[in-house]
Design a protein around this motif. Structure first.
Motif, PDB file in Angstrom:
ATOM      1  N   PRO A  21       0.808  -1.228   0.000  1.00 60.03           N
ATOM      2  CA  PRO A  21       0.000   0.000   0.000  1.00 60.03           C
ATOM      3  C   PRO A  21       0.834   1.269   0.000  1.00 60.03           C
ATOM      4  O   PRO A  21       0.319   2.355  -0.224  1.00 60.03           O
ATOM      5  CB  PRO A  21      -0.823  -0.119   1.293  1.00 60.03           C
ATOM      6  CG  PRO A  21       0.006  -0.989   2.184  1.00 60.03           C
ATOM      7  CD  PRO A  21       0.684  -1.966   1.264  1.00 60.03           C
ATOM      8  N   PHE A  22       2.136   1.151   0.262  1.00 57.88           N
ATOM      9  CA  PHE A  22       2.994   2.330   0.302  1.00 57.88           C
ATOM     10  C   PHE A  22       3.860   2.460  -0.954  1.00 57.88           C
ATOM     11  O   PHE A  22       4.869   3.147  -0.959  1.00 57.88           O
ATOM     12  CB  PHE A  22       3.869   2.298   1.554  1.00 57.88           C
ATOM     13  CG  PHE A  22       3.066   2.321   2.823  1.00 57.88           C
ATOM     14  CD1 PHE A  22       2.338   3.443   3.166  1.00 57.88           C
ATOM     15  CD2 PHE A  22       3.015   1.218   3.653  1.00 57.88           C
ATOM     16  CE1 PHE A  22       1.569   3.470   4.326  1.00 57.88           C
ATOM     17  CE2 PHE A  22       2.256   1.235   4.818  1.00 57.88           C
ATOM     18  CZ  PHE A  22       1.533   2.358   5.149  1.00 57.88           C
ATOM     19  N   GLU A  24       4.864   4.156  -4.147  1.00 61.51           N
ATOM     20  CA  GLU A  24       4.711   5.564  -4.503  1.00 61.51           C
ATOM     21  C   GLU A  24       4.060   5.720  -5.872  1.00 61.51           C
ATOM     22  O   GLU A  24       4.614   5.284  -6.879  1.00 61.51           O
ATOM     23  CB  GLU A  24       6.076   6.269  -4.502  1.00 61.51           C
ATOM     24  CG  GLU A  24       6.700   6.407  -3.133  1.00 61.51           C
ATOM     25  CD  GLU A  24       7.972   7.234  -3.167  1.00 61.51           C
ATOM     26  OE1 GLU A  24       8.373   7.662  -4.275  1.00 61.51           O
ATOM     27  OE2 GLU A  24       8.553   7.468  -2.093  1.00 61.51           O
ATOM     28  N   LEU A  48      -4.937  13.080  -1.798  1.00 56.82           N
ATOM     29  CA  LEU A  48      -4.006  12.584  -0.790  1.00 56.82           C
ATOM     30  C   LEU A  48      -4.561  12.780   0.607  1.00 56.82           C
ATOM     31  O   LEU A  48      -4.865  13.894   1.019  1.00 56.82           O
ATOM     32  CB  LEU A  48      -2.671  13.320  -0.935  1.00 56.82           C
ATOM     33  CG  LEU A  48      -1.525  12.875  -0.029  1.00 56.82           C
ATOM     34  CD1 LEU A  48      -1.088  11.456  -0.355  1.00 56.82           C
ATOM     35  CD2 LEU A  48      -0.344  13.825  -0.183  1.00 56.82           C
ATOM     36  N   MET A  49      -4.680  11.689   1.352  1.00 54.59           N
ATOM     37  CA  MET A  49      -5.088  11.780   2.743  1.00 54.59           C
ATOM     38  C   MET A  49      -3.865  12.108   3.605  1.00 54.59           C
ATOM     39  O   MET A  49      -2.781  11.554   3.383  1.00 54.59           O
ATOM     40  CB  MET A  49      -5.717  10.466   3.220  1.00 54.59           C
ATOM     41  CG  MET A  49      -7.066  10.190   2.615  1.00 54.59           C
ATOM     42  SD  MET A  49      -8.280  11.400   3.187  1.00 54.59           S
ATOM     43  CE  MET A  49      -9.774  10.714   2.484  1.00 54.59           C
ATOM     44  N   ASN A  51      -2.844  11.432   6.668  1.00 54.40           N
ATOM     45  CA  ASN A  51      -2.146  10.381   7.410  1.00 54.40           C
ATOM     46  C   ASN A  51      -1.388   9.454   6.472  1.00 54.40           C
ATOM     47  O   ASN A  51      -0.378   8.867   6.842  1.00 54.40           O
ATOM     48  CB  ASN A  51      -3.120   9.592   8.296  1.00 54.40           C
ATOM     49  CG  ASN A  51      -4.336   9.101   7.532  1.00 54.40           C
ATOM     50  OD1 ASN A  51      -4.636   9.596   6.442  1.00 54.40           O
ATOM     51  ND2 ASN A  51      -5.041   8.152   8.094  1.00 54.40           N
ATOM     52  N   TRP A  52      -1.855   9.337   5.236  1.00 49.35           N
ATOM     53  CA  TRP A  52      -1.139   8.542   4.237  1.00 49.35           C
ATOM     54  C   TRP A  52       0.055   9.336   3.709  1.00 49.35           C
ATOM     55  O   TRP A  52       1.105   8.775   3.399  1.00 49.35           O
ATOM     56  CB  TRP A  52      -2.087   8.176   3.097  1.00 49.35           C
ATOM     57  CG  TRP A  52      -1.556   7.112   2.177  1.00 49.35           C
ATOM     58  CD1 TRP A  52      -0.951   5.932   2.536  1.00 49.35           C
ATOM     59  CD2 TRP A  52      -1.574   7.146   0.753  1.00 49.35           C
ATOM     60  NE1 TRP A  52      -0.598   5.237   1.416  1.00 49.35           N
ATOM     61  CE2 TRP A  52      -0.976   5.948   0.298  1.00 49.35           C
ATOM     62  CE3 TRP A  52      -2.043   8.042  -0.190  1.00 49.35           C
ATOM     63  CZ2 TRP A  52      -0.831   5.631  -1.051  1.00 49.35           C
ATOM     64  CZ3 TRP A  52      -1.911   7.732  -1.531  1.00 49.35           C
ATOM     65  CH2 TRP A  52      -1.315   6.540  -1.948  1.00 49.35           C
ATOM     66  N   ALA A  53      -0.083  10.668   3.629  1.00 47.23           N
ATOM     67  CA  ALA A  53       1.009  11.517   3.149  1.00 47.23           C
ATOM     68  C   ALA A  53       2.242  11.356   4.023  1.00 47.23           C
ATOM     69  O   ALA A  53       3.381  11.398   3.531  1.00 47.23           O
ATOM     70  CB  ALA A  53       0.562  12.981   3.129  1.00 47.23           C
ATOM     71  N   SER A  54       2.051  11.170   5.308  1.00 51.01           N
ATOM     72  CA  SER A  54       3.192  11.061   6.210  1.00 51.01           C
ATOM     73  C   SER A  54       4.050   9.850   5.901  1.00 51.01           C
ATOM     74  O   SER A  54       5.259   9.855   6.154  1.00 51.01           O
ATOM     75  CB  SER A  54       2.703  10.998   7.663  1.00 51.01           C
ATOM     76  OG  SER A  54       1.932   9.825   7.884  1.00 51.01           O
ATOM     77  N   ALA A  55       3.446   8.797   5.350  1.00 51.31           N
ATOM     78  CA  ALA A  55       4.212   7.596   5.002  1.00 51.31           C
ATOM     79  C   ALA A  55       5.206   7.880   3.887  1.00 51.31           C
ATOM     80  O   ALA A  55       6.238   7.205   3.767  1.00 51.31           O
ATOM     81  CB  ALA A  55       3.266   6.469   4.584  1.00 51.31           C
ATOM     82  N   TYR A  63      -1.902  17.360   8.612  1.00 49.79           N
ATOM     83  CA  TYR A  63      -1.224  16.392   9.474  1.00 49.79           C
ATOM     84  C   TYR A  63      -0.129  17.050  10.289  1.00 49.79           C
ATOM     85  O   TYR A  63       0.159  16.645  11.406  1.00 49.79           O
ATOM     86  CB  TYR A  63      -0.606  15.280   8.628  1.00 49.79           C
ATOM     87  CG  TYR A  63       0.408  14.448   9.385  1.00 49.79           C
ATOM     88  CD1 TYR A  63       0.004  13.395  10.194  1.00 49.79           C
ATOM     89  CD2 TYR A  63       1.766  14.737   9.313  1.00 49.79           C
ATOM     90  CE1 TYR A  63       0.920  12.646  10.906  1.00 49.79           C
ATOM     91  CE2 TYR A  63       2.686  13.995  10.018  1.00 49.79           C
ATOM     92  CZ  TYR A  63       2.270  12.948  10.814  1.00 49.79           C
ATOM     93  OH  TYR A  63       3.174  12.219  11.508  1.00 49.79           O
TER      94      TYR A  63
END
Length: 301
Positions: A21-22, A24, A48-49, A51-55, A63
């Motif tokens: 899921p990560f 890019e 882009l969500m 919390n997902w952006a932080s990954a 965030y």
């Protein structure tokens, strides 16, 4: 287990492979290649969500402040980042609590920014926040999103709808710089993440400081509001040749290379929080709360 085994034997392609899921996507790679200024992004729920952006180590404004929210940021969000009309609270700043509902449009903000798009009627301008679209929310509060370094706006909205009725010469017009699985638009009014100013006003609290930012004609790039006096015999300016840029940025340390021919205040558009310390050429320096929100350091001559 036996059922899966049976399915695998009768399926022509076998069972689907696990997907990371990560992985890019192309637009994330684009943002990483373009983001040499440590800019922040703002997306809507179709893109882009946060919390997902932080990954991906992408700084999404929603965030950025994390779960420990200082109340001076909460007040800033309430008064300077939320739209005047908040019908559908889809753009709550993640991990920062509920969105706020304002009972009437902000006339101060209208006076500041309506003249940026003269062909837009008053009713059209006041309706910018009606449908809670990310681009309209930013337009309504453009100086404050720009202060926090929001340069990239992510959405699935087509360009024709995104900039409808906005003149290309206006700062409210956000040109499209990437098109594909996600559309990315640029805020050309964004302020540098680190910059030097030579003019200051004083307030008695962060509440008063943030209210002063809304005064008509207040230039967030040229002036700051302080809550504490500068050191004895300290002075500012006059404005002269200067430069400031972030050379290294990590979770617990930020390195800024700054030069100024005259004394000024170095501003970093990160949220002020107790515990941060600063050094100038190896010598300890005080960290000030700037504009009731951000961090700043006095640069002597």
């Amino acid at each position: 287990f036996l059922s899966f085994l049976f399915l695998d034997t009768v399926a022509h392609q076998g069972l689907p492979q696990r997907y990371d899921p990560f992985t890019e996507p192309p637009y994330i790679k684009y943002l990483k290649n373009e983001n040499d200024g440590y800019w922040r992004v703002m997306g809507d729920t179709s893109a882009l969500m946060p919390n997902w952006a932080s990954a991906f180590e992408i700084s999404d404004l929603r965030y950025h402040v994390g779960m420990g929210v200082p109340f001076w940021y909460d007040y800033f969000r309430k008064n300077n980042l939320e739209s005047a009309i908040d019908n559908v609270p889809t753009f709550r700043h993640w991990f920062t609590g509920e969105s706020y509902t304002k009972t009437e449009p902000s006339i101060k903000h209208f006076e500041i920014k309506k003249d940026l798009c003269p062909s837009m009627s008053t009713s059209e301008f006041l309706n910018l926040g009606k449908y809670d679209r990310v681009e309209d929310r930013i337009r309504m509060q453009l100086p404050f999103y720009s202060l926090l370094g929001v340069k990239y706006i992510l959405t699935n909205t087509p360009e024709a709808d995104f900039n409808k009725n906005i003149e290309k010469e206006s700062s409210l017009y956000f040109p499209q710089i990437y098109g594909g699985e996600i559309n990315i638009f640029e805020n050309r009014s964004v302020l540098p993440r680190a910059f030097i100013v030579y003019d200051a006003k004083y307030a008695s609290s962060f509440l008063e400081a943030q209210d002063m930012l809304q005064e008509k004609g207040f230039d967030l790039r040229q002036k700051v509001v302080l809550e504490e006096k500068l050191p004895p015999n300290a002075f500012l300016g006059p404005e002269d040749k200067n430069s400031a840029f972030i050379s290294d940025y990590s979770y617990n340390k930020v390195t800024i290379k700054a030069e100024s021919d005259t004394p000024g205040i170095l501003v970093l558009s990160d949220v002020f929080y107790p515990g941060w310390s600063a050094k100038i050429d190896g010598k300890p320096a005080k960290v000030y709360r700037i504009d009731g929100l951000a961090r700043g350091v006095y640069l002597p001559a």
